[in-house]
Scaffold this motif. Sequence first.
Motif, PDB file in Angstrom:
ATOM      1  N   ALA A  93      63.635  48.826  20.240  1.00  0.00           N
ATOM      2  CA  ALA A  93      63.251  47.593  19.541  1.00  0.00           C
ATOM      3  C   ALA A  93      61.830  47.646  18.987  1.00  0.00           C
ATOM      4  N   SER A  94      61.098  48.725  19.264  1.00  0.00           N
ATOM      5  CA  SER A  94      59.693  48.808  18.852  1.00  0.00           C
ATOM      6  C   SER A  94      59.575  48.856  17.334  1.00  0.00           C
ATOM      7  N   GLY A  95      58.614  48.087  16.841  1.00  0.00           N
ATOM      8  CA  GLY A  95      58.364  48.086  15.403  1.00  0.00           C
ATOM      9  C   GLY A  95      57.008  48.636  15.048  1.00  0.00           C
ATOM     10  N   SER A  96      56.281  49.155  16.049  1.00  0.00           N
ATOM     11  CA  SER A  96      54.941  49.686  15.802  1.00  0.00           C
ATOM     12  C   SER A  96      54.686  50.877  16.705  1.00  0.00           C
ATOM     13  N   PHE A  97      53.677  51.651  16.342  1.00  0.00           N
ATOM     14  CA  PHE A  97      53.305  52.823  17.123  1.00  0.00           C
ATOM     15  C   PHE A  97      52.850  52.426  18.524  1.00  0.00           C
ATOM     16  N   GLY A  98      51.997  51.405  18.629  1.00  0.00           N
ATOM     17  CA  GLY A  98      51.485  50.963  19.923  1.00  0.00           C
ATOM     18  C   GLY A  98      52.581  50.507  20.862  1.00  0.00           C
ATOM     19  N   GLY A  99      53.518  49.735  20.326  1.00  0.00           N
ATOM     20  CA  GLY A  99      54.621  49.248  21.152  1.00  0.00           C
ATOM     21  C   GLY A  99      55.497  50.383  21.650  1.00  0.00           C
TER      22      GLY A  99
END
Length: 515
Positions: A103-109
């Motif tokens: 479900a991650s939409g970003s590098f950090g997540g």
Amino acid sequence: MPDRFEPVLAAVPSQLRWIGFLAMCLGMFMAILDVQVVATSLPTIQSALDIHPDQMSWVQTAYLIAEVVAIPLTGLLTRLLTMRWLFVVSLSLFVIASAGCAASGSFGGLVAWRVVQGFSGGTLIPSVFSAVFILFPDERQALATTIAGVLAVLAPTIGPIVGGWLTETYSWHWLFLINIIPGLVAALVAMRSLPRESVNLSELRHLDIISLLLMAISLAALELGLKEAPTSGWTSLYVAGLIGLSVVSGCVFAWRSLRRSIPVVEVRNFGDRNFLAGSAMSFILGIGLFGSVYLMPVFLAFVRGHNALEIGMTMLVTGIAQLITAPIAVALEKRMDARLLSALGFALFAIGIGMSAFQDPQTDYDAMFWPQIIRGIAIMFCLLPPTRLALGTLPPERIPDASGLFNLMRNLGGAIGIALIDTIVYTRSGPLGDGLWDRLKAGDTGIAAFVGAPLQAVAGHQGEFDADTTAMLDPLVQTAATVQALNEAWLVVAVLTACALLWVPFAKKVAATAG
């Protein structure tokens, strides 16, 4: 067997124990597979999340650092939560983290969820190998170890084909979503089937927080140092600082652990002669196993230009050989000295690795077939007998700690092996390329054939090439230099693998497992 385990196991039928153990093996298989399927599809993830190329490696590094910190904590966590609840909680967290990654939409997540995934997955492997010696009598331990061992080494082998197929057929999200249903099923089955013990949170009173932090710092710094060493240089200030921090933290951690009656990790296990020898073999197996599984995709992708699915199909040969050999390994392990089988396994494994040190730019499936067969046959003899040597004579209450250290050694061996391979490739490709140019300029037709250059452009030639010929030859020479560097890496890994034979005489004989 100590009184603590006898009533617990007596209350659980043998069939139920096997069901619970197979559920544990499934969870372990998923955790190992996850590393490889993600590695093969990193470019797709990078493009989808718009991640800078310099940051992309952290998707894997975050997982591996968390995993290597968690592995030696298996003994402590087993004492706290019991084997049953540690597995159920760890696998549940692994499933939740897998859903979070998808479900991650970003590098950090994505990196944050990979840390959770790595820490929870890290305890699953040693938990399975400790369960072998806690759940089953001697005559069943060889079979249980083989089942776990086959799955542990099969996962990296089929990882490229699974990852490539999922990415090309569906999307990168399915690299993580495939963990959810099998993970939930395995957790539920294990919760119903594994022996029930009382949770012992009183262990927290003895927890040495300083030792825990020292261990985490040491292992994390070592992983980071090994990751950066090939590109930054082993003597660079950054890498030397990380390695130094790792060594100092590790020494202080060991000193504190030896002085405490209930340490975070029982490093005194290394005082057992057989455990020390078995762990040394596990470390060397990590170099050979991780190194060979790393070198083949690098060659097939960058030299032969194959995609992940094609790489997976080529590497499947090793997995098939492992599966065919597994029942033979079980039968022999019941009847023969584990030291002799270990020597046979590592000798064959070193030969199989060394056979790959003579590749050329045209090498492909056919030339890779027999080296893979020999390695596949050898792997079970490099895993099963050393595991018995290391863990088979220890009392059950020491096995969870010992299993964590035993598996940690294999992972550390793999990390060091890959760092050495990258160092060889980065540092040797240039000089080897210069050597190829010199021999081409001298009219060496043998080198021209190796490089794949037209013989008429080289035969009888002396001196510099014109601009057009240089432009035509340059990519061929670069590729050939990469092949030569990879061949040197194969040879180094083969020699290091053969060093396991030096540890075999150090171990004492362990009784055969036939009932």
